[in-house]
Design a protein around this motif. Structure first.
Motif, PDB file in Angstrom:
ATOM      1  N   ASP A  23      -4.044   0.319  -4.131  1.00 35.36           N
ATOM      2  CA  ASP A  23      -3.773   1.730  -3.838  1.00 35.36           C
ATOM      3  C   ASP A  23      -2.740   2.375  -4.742  1.00 35.36           C
ATOM      4  OD1 ASP A  23      -5.524   2.495  -1.780  1.00 35.36           O
ATOM      5  OD2 ASP A  23      -4.392   1.310  -0.335  1.00 35.36           O
ATOM      6  N   GLU A  24      -2.403   1.749  -5.841  1.00 40.22           N
ATOM      7  CA  GLU A  24      -1.378   2.337  -6.704  1.00 40.22           C
ATOM      8  C   GLU A  24      -1.880   2.524  -8.134  1.00 40.22           C
ATOM      9  OE1 GLU A  24       2.253   0.095  -6.011  1.00 40.22           O
ATOM     10  OE2 GLU A  24       2.293   0.717  -3.901  1.00 40.22           O
ATOM     11  N   CYS A  25      -3.187   2.509  -8.299  1.00 42.11           N
ATOM     12  CA  CYS A  25      -3.818   2.800  -9.604  1.00 42.11           C
ATOM     13  C   CYS A  25      -3.179   2.005 -10.744  1.00 42.11           C
ATOM     14  CB  CYS A  25      -3.746   4.297  -9.898  1.00 42.11           C
ATOM     15  SG  CYS A  25      -4.950   4.818 -11.142  1.00 42.11           S
ATOM     16  N   GLY A  26      -2.773   0.783 -10.423  1.00 38.39           N
ATOM     17  CA  GLY A  26      -2.230  -0.068 -11.483  1.00 38.39           C
ATOM     18  C   GLY A  26      -0.778   0.181 -11.820  1.00 38.39           C
ATOM     19  N   ALA A  27      -0.043   0.881 -10.956  1.00 34.81           N
ATOM     20  CA  ALA A  27       1.368   1.162 -11.251  1.00 34.81           C
ATOM     21  C   ALA A  27       2.209  -0.106 -11.465  1.00 34.81           C
ATOM     22  CB  ALA A  27       1.976   2.033 -10.154  1.00 34.81           C
TER      23      ALA A  27
END
Lengths: 342, 342, 342, 342
Positions: C89-93
């Motif tokens: 849920d963090e787009c790859g952060a």
């Protein structure tokens, strides 16, 4: 008795001779040497791809990581088999070069299936901006399990990827072995089956250290050149890479070497059946075998001088990986079989 | 008449012969070959550094970018000359590998001075968390302007860096040429002068493609190995890198080759004085010359077959860069001088 | 009838009042405001951790990605549940901030088990330089499945990580809800159970937008500050973050809000039993429920004005996720239940 | 007497009131709130740009770094003034987000000139693959020196950039102050002068913490959204960002606040002339002043309670930076002047 990997084999004499021959004069550096012009033509002809952009690097990891980097944006996922070389054997190089993440797809015997790929594709990007987006597909042929995708199998995997407009990469570190096994042409195994970029291996099949990256669509060629330089993979004395590749491709040497390696793999395969208790964990399509033996076999073989990766299975059996190469002899295989036989 | 760069020269025959000799058997791959063990000893002995970690890569950009990456954190600045190779000729590789940024330090004739360095150090990190912090120093010897730092000059630059506990790197793509010019030992030019890590060049001085990275403090050796693999710079058939370096260092070959290249540079230097209107933009300390000629000279020389970098200065004169190498002959220099003479 | 997420709830009036109160004068910017000094003390007291470094950011993704970045090297793997927020849920952060890759660990109901973790740890780093190394562990409490780890469960997971000297992170976006559910103190849930750094959430539990990152070992505090600035997460008018957190922690408000949210979750839980055909896919430990209903239920509830994530299961049932919050009322839950009832 | 920065000022009461008003109900999170729809329309109207993509983040560094990241490839240079905020005050955030490097362009009083820019553009990318390529231009208005570019000046800088098809960014952390100073419209200062993307500041001019990024060409809007999420800058309770921006733009509040700040700057400017020995190092175009005073002045002012950045010049004078804001009163300026007067 060296079966640890095809990358411990020496360089084929014809290729070494070409390197020595290249050692005169002052050709232009950084890939502008005249041998590279010939290599480009050779590869375009081989692949029946007159527009392809062709580049050389010295390692398979460089070839793969650069191929991924020009196709996968940092906020995307690269779909690959969970045991793919790019996933487990490159210390995160594809992620480093691209910023993307890998989406690991399961599948028996080192192969993704249309079902496992479709499931992975469907799951990714479904939550909008919160998750990474679908980026690209990367297949490996010969797979890490020693199996080989046919062109038709590849086409069945690139098709769902193409439904999402994803570029498709083929890690062909053992491309020649795969072609021989599948009895396919380079074009059939790649762009005719939906592949956009291929890492075309030379090192494991008789070269000193050279891999080509072939971009069937040259739109990203300049980006490739910049990324190659920026990652330290542009050679000043590039002629020595070019010379290897030219000799490798000359008169079908590359295919003869792979045919030999595969034949040695089949010879091992057939004779393993005579060893009591020997079983195979994967089909033997090319030059890699994954046998399991009764406990004690590895110790005995090692004592006899056999060199290969080996370990113990959870249930106490002896597991092994054998890799044959262009330089494996029939005598080598016979000696190995002898060492393994109780 | 090839003076474009020392990286267009061929491989020295002794080094090529060593590569050919290495082409037998099945040594362990990925740097575990026995030749590499010998190379490690050679380099430790040469540098009088028995604890040093020693690694080989195939390009200078890889050597520099990896050396920077293990020493500079992403939120720091790497202090280097504004014309340094890492700043202008590596397409951002040091930044890519490290995440750090470069702080460009001015200075005449390619050299940082204690004053320009101290000013740059003082300016950086002065605003707390808002700016990047001081990271490391990177010097180049021979410089891009063809000048050479003496060990004492290097020590005067590493001293202010050490005041901030900064690691110091030496880009020695032409390390041998610098040693010859400065009449210094490897230890004097490096760790005794405050250098922590050196890119020790082979390619420009007669090798096919090999550079060593020498870490005088081995604390970050494992990180180096991981970063090397992760950037695709770990060779499977590593023996061919090892063999080059072993032959290069054998019986002082490397120093003899550099001495010859420098002598050819001096020969050019002395004879340029006879060409009417020829001036030099930088001192000629080693094997690189930056002359300026009356307009028309470059065209005439090119027509005569001379190959070198050339351009026109803002005030209309002909500028040139000549690089001599191990393979430059006296006849070559005479032919060039003839071609340049009106 | 808003059950889509606790992050759609408003800000608690006491917290909003504190923000308004902070709106006077000219305190120092960038985290040097006096309210932040008080917040630091509050959090150190709450966690019984007088040496802890405490920082505020505005989003949970920032908190997690920074916490990961200061602990995981680029060539390592971060072990986390395959459905963890940092994974999906963090787009790859976390990968963007750290360069590391995530090693996805399976486990029922959103929980890693000692067995699945030990297997993943054992598999990673086993091939030397070829694969990424073990980096850190990241747990989530409350998990994405709405379940809660007890301090003892956390300790059983940090133990195998500590065997490899790995730092352990807790994503506590719903930390207060987890504490209430487990009837544990902040110290018991974190450092006493082997946690080194916690993302201490405020936003989902009544704040406007603030999360604390608590480093029990302050050794990497300065690195954290630099990474926070470098990623754009250092607020100039920081007092408005501080004011939220101060009010959130004042007189136990944060625990009261979470206790209410959990109570509303339990109320929903108990009453769902009366809906024919309703089943739960995960235990309901805190304020998140994952029920399944007969087909048609979601459409009916939506028509009645209920807002929540819903989808259809492969076998045709209606699936839902309900999240209660500090502002969910008993009337809201009753209305939802009514809307779901055939 | 607070003149350290406009970011130490409080939030304007109308903006705070809007935040409080937004505190009810359950609007959709992550930027899908209805207030954001209105903000988008407001900004499109203000800029006369009906197709523009509009996004909110909470810090100027985030706005700038994201704007750079969607326009500059990793192998390119971002041309900016050598004292630009992105170069010296963001701890490398633009490089972190984009991978690009900054090419620092000199110029008096914080301004790039067509000459310095053209020189920098000409120097970059001239060596093919060896150097980074031209990437984009980033200007700042109000500049770090407190000067203001007119729309015509901006157009003269974007023109040479456009000759290379480079996107042009405007860091408008003090955009309102620049507009007031230049008596220009938002469209004139941006897209009509060649600007493609603007960081439209709110925080320094009376907001709590909000900046808009306006993309006149929405082609990269989706990439922006992914990069915003991936860097932790997408707020779940986004309504509080939207509410600030809506109130800020309502009935021209933003321009009134900037006009006041600038007027206070001019008031200081005019009265400084009466202080013996006071000189200005840069023209005072907006709300920032850089005066120099006789030694001892700063100590005296500080003792009287004046707060501002101050330092000693190399020749021993007292240097200062004063920043006025929307909340600076005439009485504040008079008190400061009194404190500075011997």
């Amino acid at each position: 008795m060296f079966f640890a990997s095809d990358n411990t084999s020496p360089t084929h004499p014809d290729i070494m001779a070409a390197v020595v021959r290249a050692n005169e004069g002052y050709p232009r550096s950084y890939g502008a040497d005249p041998i590279m012009d010939r290599v480009r033509s050779q590869i375009r002809d081989l692949f029946d791809a007159p527009e392809a952009a062709v580049y050389l690097v010295a390692t398979g990891t460089a070839a793969n990581a650069l191929a991924v980097a020009i196709h996968a944006q940092p906020w995307t996922a690269v779909f690959c088999h969970e045991n793919a070389h790019i996933a487990v054997d490159e210390c995160g190089a594809p992620e480093f070069f691209s910023g993307a993440k890998l989406a690991l797809v399961p599948g028996a015997h080192g192969k993704i299936t249309p079902e496992t790929l479709t499931a992975a594709l469907g799951k990714t990007g479904a939550s909008g901006v919160h998750g990474v987006q679908r980026g690209m597909l990367s297949l490996t042929n010969v797979t890490e399990a020693g199996t080989v995708y046919s062109p038709a199998e590849i086409a069945r995997l690139t098709a769902p990827a193409k439904d999402y407009d994803l570029p498709c990469h083929l890690d062909g570190a053992r491309f020649a072995n795969a072609l021989i096994a599948a009895n396919a042409t380079p074009a059939e195994m790649t762009w005719k089956a939906g592949i956009d970029v291929v890492s075309f291996g030379g090192t494991k099949n008789g070269c000193m250290g050279v891999e080509a990256v072939v971009l069937f669509d040259p739109a990203r060629a300049w980006e490739f050149e910049l990324r190659r330089k920026r990652s330290g993979h542009l050679f000043s004395k590039h002629r020595y890479l070019s010379a290897q590749m030219e000799a490798y491709l000359q008169d079908g040497l590359w295919l003869r070497l792979a045919a030999h390696a595969n034949a040695m793999g089949q010879r091992l395969h057939q004779n393993l059946a005579r060893i009591p208790g020997a079983t195979l964990r994967h089909p033997v399509d090319a030059n890699i075998l994954f046998p399991t033996f009764p406990s004690g076999t590895n110790a005995k073989a090692e004592a006899a001088g056999a060199v290969y990766y080996n370990w113990t299975t959870p249930d106490g059996q002896d597991a092994a990986r054998f890799v044959t190469s262009w330089s494996t002899t029939e005598a080598d295989t016979d000696a190995l079989l002898h060492a393994l036989t109780p």
